[in-house]
Design an enzyme around this catalytic site. Structure first.
Site, PDB file in Angstrom:
ATOM      1  N   LYS A 286      10.220  14.155  11.506  1.00 58.44           N
ATOM      2  CA  LYS A 286       9.708  12.966  12.092  1.00 58.44           C
ATOM      3  C   LYS A 286       9.650  12.794  13.925  1.00 58.44           C
ATOM      4  O   LYS A 286      10.138  12.962  14.540  1.00 58.44           O
ATOM      5  CB  LYS A 286      10.483  11.418  12.646  1.00 58.44           C
ATOM      6  CG  LYS A 286       9.876  11.171  11.388  1.00 58.44           C
ATOM      7  CD  LYS A 286      10.698   9.196  10.736  1.00 58.44           C
ATOM      8  CE  LYS A 286       9.880   9.212   9.366  1.00 58.44           C
ATOM      9  NZ  LYS A 286       8.840   9.326   9.112  1.00 58.44           N
ATOM     10  N   ARG A 360       9.991   8.517  -2.607  1.00 61.40           N
ATOM     11  CA  ARG A 360       9.033   8.970  -4.160  1.00 61.40           C
ATOM     12  C   ARG A 360      10.191  10.090  -4.771  1.00 61.40           C
ATOM     13  O   ARG A 360      10.380  10.675  -5.513  1.00 61.40           O
ATOM     14  CB  ARG A 360       8.134   9.963  -4.160  1.00 61.40           C
ATOM     15  CG  ARG A 360       7.389  10.740  -3.293  1.00 61.40           C
ATOM     16  CD  ARG A 360       6.262  10.870  -2.797  1.00 61.40           C
ATOM     17  NE  ARG A 360       6.046  10.540  -1.593  1.00 61.40           N
ATOM     18  CZ  ARG A 360       4.927  10.259  -0.990  1.00 61.40           C
ATOM     19  NH1 ARG A 360       4.307  10.521  -1.637  1.00 61.40           N
ATOM     20  NH2 ARG A 360       4.088   9.538   0.129  1.00 61.40           N
TER      21      ARG A 360
HETATM   22  N1  BES Z   1      10.304   6.196   5.687  1.00 65.19           N
HETATM   23  C1  BES Z   1       8.747   6.442   5.867  1.00 65.19           C
HETATM   24  C2  BES Z   1       8.465   5.161   5.162  1.00 65.19           C
HETATM   25  C3  BES Z   1       7.784   4.486   7.287  1.00 65.19           C
HETATM   26  C4  BES Z   1       6.860   4.767   7.782  1.00 65.19           C
HETATM   27  C5  BES Z   1       8.250   3.257   6.201  1.00 65.19           C
HETATM   28  C6  BES Z   1       7.084   4.337   8.919  1.00 65.19           C
HETATM   29  C7  BES Z   1       8.476   2.393   7.551  1.00 65.19           C
HETATM   30  C8  BES Z   1       7.101   2.312   8.528  1.00 65.19           C
HETATM   31  C9  BES Z   1       8.542   7.501   4.629  1.00 65.19           C
HETATM   32  O1  BES Z   1      10.333   8.158   3.518  1.00 65.19           O
HETATM   33  C10 BES Z   1       7.770   8.664   4.954  1.00 65.19           C
HETATM   34  O2  BES Z   1       7.770   9.315   5.853  1.00 65.19           O
HETATM   35  N2  BES Z   1       6.367   8.220   4.558  1.00 65.19           N
HETATM   36  C11 BES Z   1       5.687   9.779   5.265  1.00 65.19           C
HETATM   37  C12 BES Z   1       4.734  10.163   3.922  1.00 65.19           C
HETATM   38  C13 BES Z   1       3.978  11.646   4.588  1.00 65.19           C
HETATM   39  C14 BES Z   1       4.772  12.137   4.676  1.00 65.19           C
HETATM   40  C15 BES Z   1       3.486  11.190   3.255  1.00 65.19           C
HETATM   41  C16 BES Z   1       4.378   8.813   5.925  1.00 65.19           C
HETATM   42  O3  BES Z   1       3.925   7.521   5.515  1.00 65.19           O
HETATM   43  O4  BES Z   1       4.194   8.402   7.351  1.00 65.19           O
HETATM   44 MN    MN Z   2      10.555   9.985   5.210  1.00 56.78          MN
END
Ligand code: BES
Ligand code: MN
Ligand code: ZN
Length: 504
Positions: A286, A360
């Site tokens: 991230k 997921r």
């Molecule tokens: N934990 C995150 C989702 C999230 C993002 C929660 C911001 C709260 C605030 C999840 O694991 C994630 O990283 N999801 C990605 C999915 C994408 C790579 C398809 C996302 O939402 O960017």
């Molecule tokens: Mn994630």
């Protein structure tokens, strides 16, 4: 929990506000200086003292305004606190909770250790006395909640609020009020527990720590509790779940909680909570901004534990299973890499195109594991997608379900708990976005409808029972400078479980 929980004593009373011997009586004033009924009682008793003050312009009843009065004539309480309620015809759920909250804040900041609050008498459309009291208790706890045991010098409140009386308008309402109090307290304690877990930083709140907290709770309330380690999960074939934690030196844990409050052979309901104790994204790392908030990525699991605390306190007559896959998502030589293919417990294979779509990957194995309980219904909770936050913001959780009656039950519980949801489409049309040329599916579906395709991914593992998924990425915590867990959706879950327990 090493948290010194704020010990507050609540009671429910009816009777004339001017005769309350409490240190402070709290009464509401609507916009344009219209007195609520208890305020009018005090006004009459004091020969128009309140009206006179309002005419003087010290307070107009705007939402959020307060005015503290001392020695109001012919009133037994030392102080009278006026709280602005806003326009009477806009006095709905939010205004009600905000009014309670601003009363509590003012009481705290003015060192009132005891108060009789009459705002709970003011009618809120469609809601009854039990609702008013329950929400008042929850809102009070929410307002007074602090998480400062990582500060070397916590702010000591010298005269903390200790005793709160909420009034009801008639003696006949006392029973309803007491019922609302019991429910509100259990929910507030569950919310506090979820908040504490969420707010605990990830160097402390590890999968192992969560397992320990679950065990402690189980001991206190007589729940069954089983902790599956790496080897146990491997034996079960949880290849997808285990792949996520590989890049971390904190070993994964799969937590199983069981509350056996229902009939012996009654099918249980299952709650599944995502507990990624820190989500760095893995190799698909991230960006730095807001990465510090990813300790909240275990909020789904925290809400399951919080809900268990509440149902333990309530002695709920229902069989409930909690499943919490817990791990950390880190970049490392052993971590998942984009393009890796893993085999889930269901046998379905997954091409991991983005290691940051890890929620997921851990939930799918938990959903398969849930099958062994032959559940009546399964609800999973997960801070699953940033796309959900873009779609709905911070107010409702996103609701998906493969069973309309279950979705309606949840919508109903969410409305009553004032822990709202918004139903989203779970349509086959979206499934093709998850196509993979090499495996049964990919773990991402591109940017369009990102929260929906994540739900569609989970759906493939939830074919054998009635299931709902709540994406709580926008609701479980607040980000930024005032970051903190909200304890959502504990209240919604507890309401749903209570309703389930009451079913014939
Ligand atoms: N934990 C995150 C989702 C999230 C993002 C929660 C911001 C709260 C605030 C999840 O694991 C994630 O990283 N999801 C990605 C999915 C994408 C790579 C398809 C996302 O939402 O960017
Ligand atoms: Mn994630
Ligand atoms: Zn995540």
């Amino acid at each position: 929990m090493d948290n010194k929980e704020i010990e507050l004593e609540f009671s429910i009373k009816s009777g004339a506000p001017e005769k309350q011997r409490s240190a402070c009586v709290v009464v509401g004033v609507f916009d344009n200086r219209k007195l609520s009924e208890p305020a009018a009682d005090i006004d009459r008793a004091s020969d128009g003292y309140l009206s006179e003050i309002l005419r003087g312009g010290d307070m107009d009843g705007k939402a959020g305004s307060t005015l503290l009065l001392h020695k109001v004539p012919k009133v037994l309480a030392e102080r009278v606190l006026l709280v602005g309620l806003g326009k009477e015809r806009d006095f709905h759920e939010k205004a009600y909770r905000d009014a309670i909250s601003s009363a509590i804040k003012t009481l705290r900041d003015t060192g009132s250790m005891e108060a009789a609050i009459t705002l709970s008498e003011i009618p809120v459309k469609k809601r009854d006395t039990a609702w008013n009291i329950e929400q008042a208790v929850i809102s009070t706890h929410d307002t007074l909640y602090r998480f400062d045991h990582h500060k070397s010098k916590p702010n000591e409140v010298r005269r903390p609020l200790k005793r709160v009386i909420f009034s009801v308008s008639r003696r006949g309402e006392l029973k309803q009020g007491d019922a609302g109090l019991a429910r509100g307290l259990a929910i507030a304690h569950g919310i506090n527990q979820a908040k504490d877990l969420g707010n605990t930083p990830s160097n402390i709140c590890t999968p192992e720590y969560l397992a320990g907290e679950a065990k402690k709770l189980a001991k206190a309330h007589g729940f069954g509790c089983e902790i599956l380690d790496y080897a146990a999960c491997e034996k079960l074939g949880m290849g997808s779940f285990l792949s996520v934690g590989k890049g971390s030196d904190k070993p994964p844990r799969f937590i199983v909680l069981k509350h056996e409050g229902g009939a012996k052979n009654a099918k249980p309901v299952v709650l599944v909570g995502k507990a990624v104790t820190f989500d760095a994204g893995g190799i698909s790392l991230k960006p730095p901004a807001e990465m510090d908030e990813m300790n909240y990525d275990m909020s789904g699991g925290g809400a399951v534990i919080g809900a268990f605390r509440a149902i333990g306190e309530l002695g709920l007559k229902l069989n409930v299973v909690g499943l919490i896959p817990a791990c950390e998502n880190m970049p490392d030589a052993k971590a998942n890499k984009p393009g890796d293919i893993v085999t889930s417990m269901s046998g379905q294979t997954i091409e991991i195109l983005n290691t940051d779509a890890e929620g997921r990957l851990i939930l799918c194995d938990a959903l398969t594991y849930a099958e062994r309980f032959e559940p009546d219904a399964v609800i999973d909770l997960a801070t699953l997608t940033g796309a959900c936050v873009i779609a709905l913001g911070a107010h409702p959780s996103a609701l998906y379900s493969n069973h309309d009656p279950l979705a309606r039950e949840i919508e109903h519980a969410a409305d009553h708990a004032w822990d709202r949801v918004w139903r989203m489409p779970l349509w086959d049309d979206y499934q093709e976005q998850l196509k993979s040329s090499l495996a049964d599916m990919a773990n991402i579906g591109g940017r369009p409808g990102g929260s929906i395709t994540a739900a569609c991914f989970l759906w493939r593992f939830a074919k054998k029972y009635h299931w709902a998924h709540l994406d709580i990425a926008g609701t479980a915590y607040k980000g930024g400078r005032d970051k903190g867990s909200t304890g959502r959706p504990v209240s919604l879950l507890v309401h749903w479980l209570i309703n389930r327990a009451a079913r014939p």
